[in-house]
Design an enzyme around this catalytic site. Structure first.
Site, PDB file in Angstrom:
ATOM      1  CD  GLU A 170      -2.681   1.040  -0.103  1.00  0.00           C
ATOM      2  OE1 GLU A 170      -3.477   0.148  -0.372  1.00  0.00           O
ATOM      3  OE2 GLU A 170      -2.421   1.978  -0.893  1.00  0.00           O
ATOM      4  CE  LYS A 225       4.821   1.031   1.814  1.00  0.00           C
ATOM      5  NZ  LYS A 225       3.578   0.845   2.440  1.00  0.00           N
ATOM      6  CB  CYS A 281       5.583   3.827   6.695  1.00  0.00           C
ATOM      7  SG  CYS A 281       4.030   2.942   6.576  1.00  0.00           S
TER       8      CYS A 281
HETATM    9  C1  UDX Z   1       4.341   7.369   3.910  1.00  0.00           C
HETATM   10  C2  UDX Z   1       4.481   7.265   2.391  1.00  0.00           C
HETATM   11  O1  UDX Z   1       4.388   8.578   1.811  1.00  0.00           O
HETATM   12  C3  UDX Z   1       3.409   6.343   1.828  1.00  0.00           C
HETATM   13  O2  UDX Z   1       3.596   6.166   0.422  1.00  0.00           O
HETATM   14  C4  UDX Z   1       3.495   4.995   2.538  1.00  0.00           C
HETATM   15  O3  UDX Z   1       2.471   4.138   2.091  1.00  0.00           O
HETATM   16  C5  UDX Z   1       3.383   5.161   4.037  1.00  0.00           C
HETATM   17  O4  UDX Z   1       4.384   6.075   4.495  1.00  0.00           O
HETATM   18  P1  UDX Z   1       2.764   8.710   5.566  1.00  0.00           P
HETATM   19  O5  UDX Z   1       3.704   8.240   6.624  1.00  0.00           O
HETATM   20  O6  UDX Z   1       1.301   8.530   5.776  1.00  0.00           O
HETATM   21  O7  UDX Z   1       3.094   7.987   4.184  1.00  0.00           O
HETATM   22  O8  UDX Z   1       2.982  10.280   5.334  1.00  0.00           O
HETATM   23  P2  UDX Z   1       3.992  11.175   4.468  1.00  0.00           P
HETATM   24  O9  UDX Z   1       3.198  12.225   3.791  1.00  0.00           O
HETATM   25  O10 UDX Z   1       4.896  10.395   3.639  1.00  0.00           O
HETATM   26  O11 UDX Z   1       4.817  11.934   5.606  1.00  0.00           O
HETATM   27  C6  UDX Z   1       5.712  11.262   6.477  1.00  0.00           C
HETATM   28  C7  UDX Z   1       6.413  12.262   7.370  1.00  0.00           C
HETATM   29  O12 UDX Z   1       7.306  13.083   6.619  1.00  0.00           O
HETATM   30  C8  UDX Z   1       5.465  13.234   8.093  1.00  0.00           C
HETATM   31  O13 UDX Z   1       5.912  13.418   9.411  1.00  0.00           O
HETATM   32  C9  UDX Z   1       5.583  14.508   7.286  1.00  0.00           C
HETATM   33  O14 UDX Z   1       5.279  15.665   8.025  1.00  0.00           O
HETATM   34  C10 UDX Z   1       7.053  14.453   6.886  1.00  0.00           C
HETATM   35  N1  UDX Z   1       7.360  15.242   5.678  1.00  0.00           N
HETATM   36  C11 UDX Z   1       6.813  14.916   4.482  1.00  0.00           C
HETATM   37  C12 UDX Z   1       8.258  16.308   5.768  1.00  0.00           C
HETATM   38  O15 UDX Z   1       8.784  16.615   6.846  1.00  0.00           O
HETATM   39  N2  UDX Z   1       8.559  17.001   4.627  1.00  0.00           N
HETATM   40  C13 UDX Z   1       8.026  16.697   3.414  1.00  0.00           C
HETATM   41  O16 UDX Z   1       8.376  17.385   2.421  1.00  0.00           O
HETATM   42  C14 UDX Z   1       7.121  15.618   3.336  1.00  0.00           C
END
Ligand code: UDX
Ligand code: ADP
Length: 479
Positions: A170, A225, A281
């Site tokens: 996913e 993944k 993740c």
């Molecule tokens: C992530 C992956 O994006 C997704 O494809 C996978 O299935 C699960 O893990 P998620 O953890 O839900 O998703 O959120 P994501 O938007 O990736 O953000 C992860 C972390 O990185 C957050 O704490 C977010 O605030 C941080 N982040 C993200 C940043 O600090 N800067 C960015 O530019 C993007």
């Protein structure tokens, strides 16, 4: 040949299982879907008439649940019965990092995946396609296959059960899960049996263009993944590392990110410097990769990826240290208002949230935290901080009289939280925080007051003109 799927069982009604199956049910009304879980409370919440009580918050989820629940989407604890009726079983259970034993701190704990495979082996009645949906270490399919095949005993033959195993990771991102499920960049299906892969592919073809459905061998799918998450997390650690350098040199990380993001080879996404990545993740998947590389004797590969996590930890503590330093070297007994506790906006999930480390550091140093979050429940914060909420703090006038330190409470009203605050720290980019009236805030706080924006959502000029001190991540032009 593809076997048409009429009945699906999803084991695990969590952040992945719930929204994924809701969208599947919505897009495939011809399929009956049962989402099962061992946790009765969770199932009760999914079945709650009051949709604000669903166990997770995701924009658009309530609407989909309204359209599908008790039509072709059901939530129940009757695991055996639902497996027995299913042509396809998704395993969507949690796989946290092991806390003890071999691989502690790095390897994933597969006990729930194993338990799920055993349940499938015990209850499946006919040919069943088992789909790994949870993020799993590479070669987990081997474990699942062994469990399913070893139960190919007399009982199974009698029940005519046989199995195909697929990996279908996913890629949804919390906060935009529904949109990601509606419009995925790609759907990845890994497996050995072409028939089984086609059966799953057919389900997705109900709404995903064919060219976006990728078929690979099972190990590539599992590794893809982990690699996708490792690459994304690596970008965040990279930009946060450069942000620290910007602060030291007078550069601005937003300008640097914009400049490098226009290079089409680099691209502009995932270049926002913040308080450090969180979520269930990134850390887990990278540590899995590290464990795997170590296992195969690839020390340099393991070290390379481990640095991404180490940098992230360092960066979170760097922010706490910086807050303490700006507040004249001590936060003991000082009131700090924390805006945001979830690991990103639009979710109530706090797993690995940067707020946990930063708040713990500040409490350890004696600060009094007034924490606000639009979606996270105070009881979740208490679990994360391992410290009960101290409700007496709510009476603002008492704080000074109480002469206390190292405590926290939850405050729903942010303007109440500003009363007599020495600092305000934005840790999650909730939209409402970008709408704060800094004129009002300025009249409530105790001066000199410091505003820390770890998400770059505030307008510097609005704050400075209201006689408040301002710091923003990666901004070398903040005094
Ligand atoms: C992530 C992956 O994006 C997704 O494809 C996978 O299935 C699960 O893990 P998620 O953890 O839900 O998703 O959120 P994501 O938007 O990736 O953000 C992860 C972390 O990185 C957050 O704490 C977010 O605030 C941080 N982040 C993200 C940043 O600090 N800067 C960015 O530019 C993007
Ligand atoms: P994720 O983010 O991977 O979806 P969650 O922790 O949100 O993880 O959800 C996983 C769900 O799986 C939990 O609700 C948990 O109770 C459930 N679960 C774990 N093991 C089993 C099992 N053997 N049978 C049924 N449900 C299980």
């Amino acid at each position: 040949m593809k076997i048409p799927i009429k009945n699906i069982c999803c084991i695990g009604a969590g952040y992945v299982g719930g929204p994924t199956m809701a969208v599947l049910a919505y897009k495939c009304p011809q399929i009956t879907i049962n989402v099962v879980d061992v946790n009765q409370n969770r199932i009760d919440s999914w079945n709650s008439q009051d949709l604000s009580k669903l166990p997770i918050f995701e924009p658009g989820l309530k609407e989909i649940i309204t359209k599908t629940r008790n039509k072709n989407l059901f939530f129940s604890i009757h695991i055996g019965e639902c497996i027995a009726n299913a042509d396809m079983v998704f395993i969507s259970v949690n796989t946290p990092t092991k806390t003890k034993g071999l691989g502690a701190g790095k390897a994933s704990d597969l006990k729930w995946v194993e338990a799920s495979a055993r349940q499938v082996a015990l209850h499946a009645k006919a040919h069943t396609i088992v789909v790994e949906k949870s993020t799993l270490p590479v070669r987990t399919a081997e474990v699942v296959t062994k469990i399913l095949k070893s139960s190919n005993n007399y009982e199974n033959l009698k029940r005519k059960s046989s199995f195909d195993i697929l990996s279908n990771p996913e890629f949804l991102s919390e906060g935009s899960a529904i949109d990601d499920l509606f419009n995925p960049d790609r759907v990845l299906i890994g497996g050995e049996s072409q028939d089984a892969m086609n059966s799953l592919g057919e389900i997705y073809k109900n709404w995903v263009p064919e060219e976006k459905i990728l078929y690979t061998n099972i190990w590539s799918s599992e590794l893809a993944k982990l690699t996708a998450n490792a690459f994304l997390a690596q970008r965040i650690s990279s930009i946060n590392a450069i942000g620290a350098l910007c602060e030291a040199t007078g550069a601005d990380v937003r300008e640097v990110a914009r400049a490098i993001g226009t290079d089409s080879r680099i691209g502009s996404k995932f270049l926002n410097s913040g308080p450090g990545f969180g979520g269930s993740c990134f850390k887990k998947d990278i540590l899995n990769l590290v464990y795997l590389a170590d296992y195969y004797g690839l020390k340099e590969v393991a070290n390379f990826w481990e640095e991404v996590v180490k940098l992230n930890d360092w960066h979170q503590h760097r922010i706490s240290r910086l807050i303490i330093k700006k507040l004249f070297g001590t936060v003991s007994g000082k009131k700090i208002c924390i805006l945001g506790f979830s690991f990103k906006s639009n979710t109530n999930d706090t797993r690995e949230s940067a707020a946990i480390n930063i708040c713990r550091d500040l409490i350890e140093e004696g600060a009094i935290l007034f924490i606000n979050d639009p979606k996270v429940e105070p009881k979740q914060i208490a679990i994360d901080l391992n410290k009960d909420e101290y409700k007496e703090l709510k009476d603002i006038n008492k704080i000074q009289l109480l002469n206390v330190e190292g405590l926290w409470c939850f405050e729903e009203n942010i303007y109440n939280a500003f009363e007599n605050a020495d600092a305000i720290v934005v840790l999650t980019e909730w939209h409402e925080y970008s709408l704060i009236d800094w004129g009002i805030a300025s009249r409530k706080v105790r001066k000199p007051c410091f505003i820390f924006d770890s998400r770059s959502i505030l307008v510097k000029e609005d704050i400075v003109k209201n006689d408040l001190n301002f710091w923003r991540v990666g901004d070398g032009n903040c005094p």
